[in-house]
Design an enzyme around this catalytic site. Structure first.
Site, mmCIF file in Angstrom:
data_model
loop_
_atom_site.group_PDB
_atom_site.id
_atom_site.type_symbol
_atom_site.label_atom_id
_atom_site.label_comp_id
_atom_site.label_asym_id
_atom_site.label_seq_id
_atom_site.Cartn_x
_atom_site.Cartn_y
_atom_site.Cartn_z
ATOM 1 C CG ASP A 108 -2.024 -0.913 1.463
ATOM 2 O OD1 ASP A 108 -2.337 -1.497 0.160
ATOM 3 O OD2 ASP A 108 -2.703 -1.270 2.106
ATOM 4 C CG ASP A 146 -8.934 -6.922 5.610
ATOM 5 O OD1 ASP A 146 -7.903 -7.264 5.466
ATOM 6 O OD2 ASP A 146 -9.849 -7.104 5.139
#
Length: 659
Positions: free
Chosen positions: A170, A394
C-alpha cells in the site's frame, strides 16, 4: 548475458559485502565456488519448489469448521512490527519460521514467503493498518527493522531456501492517489510524499534484502481497482522505479511485483470483458468499471508487468497475484452475464465481485477463498499466492485500545456510508471484527463457505472450455423449443452449459441439450450457450440461433412461485442468509417478488442478486432482471447480510410472480 545470470553474479558478490558490513556471520564469506552456487537465483522461485506452510496459521485454520480442507495451504509470514522479528510468548519469530521452513524443505527447492511491512508513517490513507513508527522515523526503520531482518536472512543456515519478500504493501500506491493535491489526498500521505521516507525506505529495504543471494523481492503494486486507470498506472510504475533505484537499490534487486495484496478484486471476471459493449456503450462507461482500463486482476497484472519492463525494470520480472480472498463463490455467484438492456445491467448482473465498490477493502461480506496457490498459472505470472492469511482481520469494526499503533477506520464499520473515495457506498465490512492481523473466526468461516473453486473440488486450471458449436433446434412447438449442440472440450471437464434466451440466462444443463418451455406462440427467440468447467472458467458465447415457435395453442399455463429461507452464518450481532425462489407454476416467470416482515429488529445491510426495499420491519426484494426468468420447476435466488440484536427468528416469506 541473460538477466537472471546478471542478478546471480551481483548476488554472489554481495555475500562478501554482507560479511564485511557485519550483516552476515563470517561463515557467509564462503569460497567463491560455494558462494556462486548459493547465489544462483532462478527466474521464477516458485517453479519446481515446495512452499512453506506457516504452522501457526495452519493450526488456527484447522481448528475452524471446514478449515482442515485448506490448513495445508502456504501463506505468508507478516513482519509488521519490530517485535515480530524476535517473536514472543506464543508467537514464532523470523528465525523460528525459517528453521521450520528448512525442516519442511527436507533438502528440496523450497519457498518461504515474508511480508516486509513497517515503513514510517505506514498506510497513510487508512487507520486500521497504521504502524508503530512515526512519519520521520526512517533511521529506526533501517537500523531496528530492515538491518536485523537482512542479517537473519543472510545466515548460511537458510541459504538453501528461496526467500520471497512482499515489500511494503500500500505504501507507494498511496503516494500516487492520496498525496500531492489529489482529490483524495490525506495530510499523512502528503507528509510521506514530501519527506521521501516511503521511497527511500522501500529503496533501502530492496537494497539490503536484495543483497542476500537467495532473496527475491516483489514490490506491492496495488490492484486494478486502485491503479487501473490511465492516470494512475504509469505514474505508479514510474514511482516504483524511482524507489527501486533509491537508497542503494537497483532494479536488479527487484524480481517482480505483487498485486491484490490483502484485497478482494476478482482474479477473472468471466461474464464480461473490457472490450464488450451494450447498445454501442462500452463496458468502461458502466458505473462499476467507471472508465477503468481493467476489470480484473489477471489483466491488470499482465499489463503492469509490460509497463514495468518498458519503464526500465528487468525483462525477467514476474508477477504474483494474491488470491487468498477473491473467490466470490457461493449461492450469490452469477452464472452468466447480465441482461443487455443497458451496460449497467449487463455488468451488474454478471460481475462476480459483489462489493459495493472496488474501493471497499475491509473484511468484505460475501467474499470467499480464491484460487489455491500455484506456480506459473498464466504468462507473466510467477504464482498465485496467499499473501494475506485467510482469517486474519483487516481492521476492527469499532475502536479497540491497543499497543500496536493500529487505529479505527470507519471503512471497517459495516454501518458506514460516508467515504467520498468510496462514492459514499456502504463499506460492506463484516461486523464484530478484531484488530488488523488478529484472528477473525467469522470471516474465516465465510471465506470457506464461499470458496471458489469450491473446497473439495475444482482446480487451479485457468484454460476456458472450447466454445459450444453446432447449436440447433431439435423440436419446436407453440410453447417450447428443444436445443442441442456439440459438447465442448476442456482440460478439467465441463460441469454445466448455461443457456441464454435474448441475452438472459434461462437455465443450465449438464449435457449438451436443453428444453425451453413456457414460450409464446408464433414468436421469434434467439439462443446462445456458454460452457463452464470444474475450475470455474467459462467459454465465450456460442453463435446465436434464431428460432420461431409454431402458431396456435399459445403458451397457456399460470405463474406461481415459492420462496425458502436459510441462514448460512450467524455471529450474534449479524448474519448472512440465502433465499431460493422456485417456479411452482406451469409457465416460465418473467419476474418475481419476495416479501416478509421481521419479528425482531433485523435490518438488511447488503443484498446481492436482487433489488431491495425495506421500511421498518417490512422487506421486499424483486429479481435483478437477469434472474427474473425461471422455467417451471427451476429455481433462482438472492442472498443478503443483516444486523440484529436479541432474537433472530426466521420470517415467513411470500412470493409472487408474473409470466
Amino acid at each position: 548475458m541473460p538477466s537472471h545470470l546478471l542478478r546471480g553474479l551481483r548476488s554472489a558478490l554481495a555475500v562478501t559485502a554482507l560479511a564485511a558490513a557485519g550483516l552476515a556471520p563470517a561463515a557467509a564469506a564462503a569460497p567463491a565456488a560455494q558462494a556462486a552456487q548459493l547465489a544462483a537465483r532462478v527466474d521464477n522461485p516458485y517453479t519446481g519448489a515446495g512452499v512453506y506452510v506457516n504452522p501457526e496459521w495452519s493450526a488456527r485454520a484447522a481448528a475452524e469448521p471446514g478449515g482442515s480442507a485448506v490448513a495445508d495451504q502456504p501463506t505468508a509470514v507478516w513482519l509488521d512490527r519490530i517485535a515480530a522479528i524476535q517473536g514472543g510468548p506464543g508467537a514464532m519469530g523470523l528465525r523460528a519460521h525459517l528453521d521450520a521452513a528448512v525442516t519442511q524443505a527436507a533438502g528440496r527447492p523450497f519457498v518461504v514467503q515474508l511480508v516486509i511491512y513497517d515503513l514510517p508513517g505506514r498506510d497513510c490513507a487508512a487507520l486500521a493498518s497504521n504502524g508503530e513508527l512515526g512519519p520521520t522515523e526512517l533511521p529506526r526503520y533501517k537500523a531496528e527493522f530492515i538491518d536485523p531482518i537482512a542479517a537473519i536472512l543472510a545466515d548460511p543456515a537458510y541459504a538453501g531456501l528461496r526467500i520471497v519478500n512482499t515489500i511494503e504493501i500500500d505504501s507507494l500506491p498511496n503516494l500516487v492517489t492520496n498525496a500531492g493535491g489529489t482529490a483524495t489526498a490525506t495530510p499523512q500521505c502528503d507528509t510521506m510524499k514530501a519527506n521521501g521516507n516511503y521511497v527511500n525506505g522501500v529503496g533501502y529495504a530492496l537494497g539490503r534484502l536484495g543483497a542476500v543471494p537467495n532473496v527475491y523481492n516483489y514490490i506491492d503494486a496495488g490492484h486494478h481497482g486502485w491503479l487501473g486507470w490511465d492516470s494512475n498506472l504509469d505514474p505508479a510504475v514510474q514511482l516504483l522505479h524511482q524507489a527501486a533505484t533509491s537508497a542503494g537499490s537497483t532494479v536488479a534487486d527487484v524480481q517482480g511485483f505483487v498485486v491484490n495484496t490483502a484485497n478482494y478484486s476478482a482474479l477473472r471476471e468471466p461474464n464480461f470483458t473490457i472490450d464488450d459493449s451494450v447498445n454501442g456503450t462500452s463496458v468502461r462507461q458502466s458505473k462499476w468499471v467507471d472508465w477503468n482500463r481493467y476489470v480484473d486482476e489477471l489483466g491488470y497484472a499482465q499489463a503492469f508487468r509490460q509497463r514495468a519492463v518498458a519503464a526500465g525494470f528487468d525483462a525477467g520480472v514476474g508477477m504474483l497475484i494474491d488470491t487468498s480472498r477473491n473467490g466470490w463463490g457461493g449461492a450469490g455467484r452469477p452464472a452468466g452475464p447480465g441482461p443487455r438492456t443497458s451496460v449497467d445491467s449487463y455488468v451488474e448482473g454478471g460481475r462476480i465481485d459483489r462489493r459495493f465498490q472496488t474501493g471497499n477493502w475491509c473484511n468484505q461480506s460475501g467474499a470467499g477463498l480464491g484460487e489455491r496457490p500455484a506456480a506459473s498459472p498464466q504468462p507473466g505470472i510467477d504464482a498465485y499466492v496467499w499473501v494475506k492469511p485467510p482469517g486474519e482481520s483487516d481492521g476492527a469494526s469499532s475502536r479497540i485500545a491497543n499497543d500496536e499503533g493500529k487505529g479505527f477506520d470507519r471503512m471497517c464499520d459495516p454501518t458506514y456510508t460516508g467515504n467520498a473515495r468510496n462514492g459514499n457506498q456502504m463499506s460492506g465490512a463484516l461486523p464484530n471484527s478484531p484488530l488488523a492481523g488478529h484472528w477473525f473466526s467469522a470471516q474465516f468461516q465465510e471465506l470457506v463457505r464461499n470458496a471458489y473453486p469450491p473446497l473439495g473440488g475444482g482446480s487451479a486450471d485457468s484454460t476456458a472450455p472450447s466454445v459450444p458449436a453446432g447449436l440447433r433446434s431439435t423440436a419446436v412447438t407453440a410453447s417450447g423449443v428443444s436445443l442441442a449442440w456439440t459438447a465442448s472440450t476442456d482440460n478439467v471437464g465441463v460441469t454445466a452449459y448455461d443457456v441464454y434466451r435474448g441475452g438472459v440466462l434461462v437455465g443450465s444443463a449438464s449435457t449438451p441439450a436443453y428444453s425451453d418451455s413456457g414460450l409464446s406462440a408464433a414468436t421469434a427467440y434467439s439462443y446462445t450457450v456458454r460452457a463452464r468447467d470444474a475450475a470455474g472458467n467459462a467459454s465465450a458465447l456460442s453463435a446465436a440461433l434464431a428460432v420461431t415457435t409454431s402458431a396456435g395453442g399459445g403458451g397457456g399455463g399460470s405463474a406461481g412461485c415459492s420462496a425458502s429461507y436459510a441462514v448460512s452464518s450467524d455471529w450474534g450481532a449479524g448474519f448472512n442468509a440465502n433465499v431460493t425462489v422456485t417456479n411452482t407454476g406451469t409457465t416460465a416467470t418473467k419476474s418475481w417478488r419476495v416479501t416478509w416482515s421481521w419479528s425482531g429488529n433485523q435490518q438488511v445491510t447488503n443484498l446481492w442478486n436482487g433489488g431491495l426495499s425495506q421500511s421498518g420491519q417490512a422487506v421486499a426484494v424483486v429479481d435483478a432482471g437477469y434472474n427474473g426468468a425461471i422455467a417451471p420447476g427451476a429455481s433462482a435466488g438472492f442472498g443478503f447480510g443483516a444486523s440484529y440484536s436479541g432474537a433472530n427468528a426466521a420470517p415467513a416469506l411470500t412470493c409472487t410472480a408474473t409470466s
